[in-house]
Design an enzyme around this catalytic site. Structure first.
Site, PDB file in Angstrom:
ATOM      1  N   GLY A  27       0.815  -1.213   0.000  1.00 57.47           N
ATOM      2  CA  GLY A  27       0.000   0.000   0.000  1.00 57.47           C
ATOM      3  C   GLY A  27       0.843   1.255   0.000  1.00 57.47           C
ATOM      4  O   GLY A  27       2.069   1.217   0.134  1.00 57.47           O
ATOM      5  N   THR A  29       1.279   3.773   2.096  1.00 55.88           N
ATOM      6  CA  THR A  29       2.052   4.155   3.280  1.00 55.88           C
ATOM      7  C   THR A  29       3.089   3.093   3.620  1.00 55.88           C
ATOM      8  O   THR A  29       4.234   3.415   3.955  1.00 55.88           O
ATOM      9  CB  THR A  29       1.124   4.402   4.483  1.00 55.88           C
ATOM     10  OG1 THR A  29       0.053   5.268   4.081  1.00 55.88           O
ATOM     11  CG2 THR A  29       1.868   5.077   5.622  1.00 55.88           C
ATOM     12  N   ASP A  85      -7.364   0.307   5.481  1.00 56.63           N
ATOM     13  CA  ASP A  85      -8.328   1.177   4.806  1.00 56.63           C
ATOM     14  C   ASP A  85      -9.274   1.863   5.785  1.00 56.63           C
ATOM     15  O   ASP A  85      -9.750   2.963   5.525  1.00 56.63           O
ATOM     16  CB  ASP A  85      -9.121   0.368   3.776  1.00 56.63           C
ATOM     17  CG  ASP A  85      -8.203  -0.218   2.713  1.00 56.63           C
ATOM     18  OD1 ASP A  85      -7.520   0.565   2.023  1.00 56.63           O
ATOM     19  OD2 ASP A  85      -8.137  -1.454   2.585  1.00 56.63           O
ATOM     20  N   GLY A  96      -7.489  -4.583   2.380  1.00 54.63           N
ATOM     21  CA  GLY A  96      -7.730  -5.274   1.128  1.00 54.63           C
ATOM     22  C   GLY A  96      -8.110  -4.378  -0.021  1.00 54.63           C
ATOM     23  O   GLY A  96      -8.447  -4.853  -1.102  1.00 54.63           O
ATOM     24  N   GLY A  97      -8.030  -3.050   0.194  1.00 51.78           N
ATOM     25  CA  GLY A  97      -8.316  -2.133  -0.897  1.00 51.78           C
ATOM     26  C   GLY A  97      -7.386  -2.322  -2.082  1.00 51.78           C
ATOM     27  O   GLY A  97      -7.755  -2.074  -3.223  1.00 51.78           O
ATOM     28  N   GLY A  98      -6.171  -2.800  -1.797  1.00 47.08           N
ATOM     29  CA  GLY A  98      -5.221  -3.077  -2.867  1.00 47.08           C
ATOM     30  C   GLY A  98      -5.286  -4.501  -3.385  1.00 47.08           C
ATOM     31  O   GLY A  98      -4.541  -4.870  -4.294  1.00 47.08           O
ATOM     32  N   GLU A 104      -1.803 -10.663   3.172  1.00 46.09           N
ATOM     33  CA  GLU A 104      -1.602  -9.786   4.331  1.00 46.09           C
ATOM     34  C   GLU A 104      -2.016 -10.475   5.625  1.00 46.09           C
ATOM     35  O   GLU A 104      -1.327 -10.384   6.644  1.00 46.09           O
ATOM     36  CB  GLU A 104      -2.387  -8.484   4.134  1.00 46.09           C
ATOM     37  CG  GLU A 104      -1.776  -7.575   3.084  1.00 46.09           C
ATOM     38  CD  GLU A 104      -2.639  -6.371   2.749  1.00 46.09           C
ATOM     39  OE1 GLU A 104      -2.079  -5.379   2.247  1.00 46.09           O
ATOM     40  OE2 GLU A 104      -3.867  -6.415   2.970  1.00 46.09           O
TER      41      GLU A 104
END
Length: 223
Positions: A27, A29, A85, A96-98, A104
């Site tokens: 992600g 960050t 997220d 899980g947005g990516g 993960e």
């Protein structure tokens, strides 16, 4: 905000010491955390072994010459730093947005100290405004979609460039537009017992520390 995200990633890297096995998150960050670990490996001689959470992070880590091992080859991870997220006051979160939620969670599970790095917009009172990703096997996914629809979960297959998104593990993702999740633990239990669901993006009570990048600097939240 990128400068604050970078500061959050660099701050998280301070928890990494010589000899550790380190989970490398995915992600925007977590990217800066991995970059800082790579810098320390090169400039300070930091000796660590990384375990990655996505193919994208694997490529990044290899480019930085961070030694890697598979999740199959380790039993305990000392520290994992990843993004999220949404995060609620009880340290439940949606990830899980990516699209990397399965890997993960596999890396997070054997981790002794699990840290999230987020910007302040990710802090919420109640989870659910962000769509909940559910990773499903392809076989039977249309039936599962109809099951979610019948429950009022407002499902949608994730797509990319007009085609269905396929995870690194070769599965589909159905995003649930729930608006508000009143009981994250109950929903997680329901999804855990739904045949065809590989994994879901609810990470309940797993994280130990959340490093928050905000307009006024960093805030470190701990359980």
């Amino acid at each position: 905000m990128d400068e604050l995200k970078k500061l959050a990633g660099v701050t998280a890297a301070k928890y990494v010491k010589n000899g550790m096995i380190v989970g490398l998150g995915t992600g925007s960050t977590a990217y800066f955390f991995v970059e800082e670990i790579g810098r320390r490996v090169k400039e300070e001689g930091l000796q660590v072994v990384g375990v990655t959470t996505s193919n994208r992070t694997t490529e990044q880590a290899r480019g930085l010459a961070i030694p890697l091992k598979s999740a199959d080859d380790i039993d305990v991870i000392d520290v994992t730093v990843d993004g999220a997220d949404e995060v609620d006051p009880d340290f439940n979160g949606i990830k899980g947005g990516g699209g990397a939620l399965l890997m993960e969670k596999i890396v997070a599970t054997p981790t002794k100290e699990y840290i999230w790095v987020v910007d302040e917009s990710k802090l919420v009172e109640t989870l659910g405004a962000f769509k909940l990703p559910v990773e499903v096997v392809r076989y039977g996914s249309e039936r599962l979609f109809r099951v979610f629809k019948s429950k009022g979960y407002c499902p949608s297959f994730r797509e990319t460039e007009g085609d269905r998104f396929i995870t690194d593990m070769g599965n589909y993702i159905i995003d649930l537009d729930l608006k508000k999740i009143e009981d994250p633990k109950q929903l997680a239990n329901e999804l855990d017992h739904t045949v065809g669901v590989v994994e879901h993006g609810l990470f309940n009570g797993m994280v130990n520390k959340v490093i928050v990048a905000g307009k006024n600097g960093l805030d470190i939240l701990e359980k």
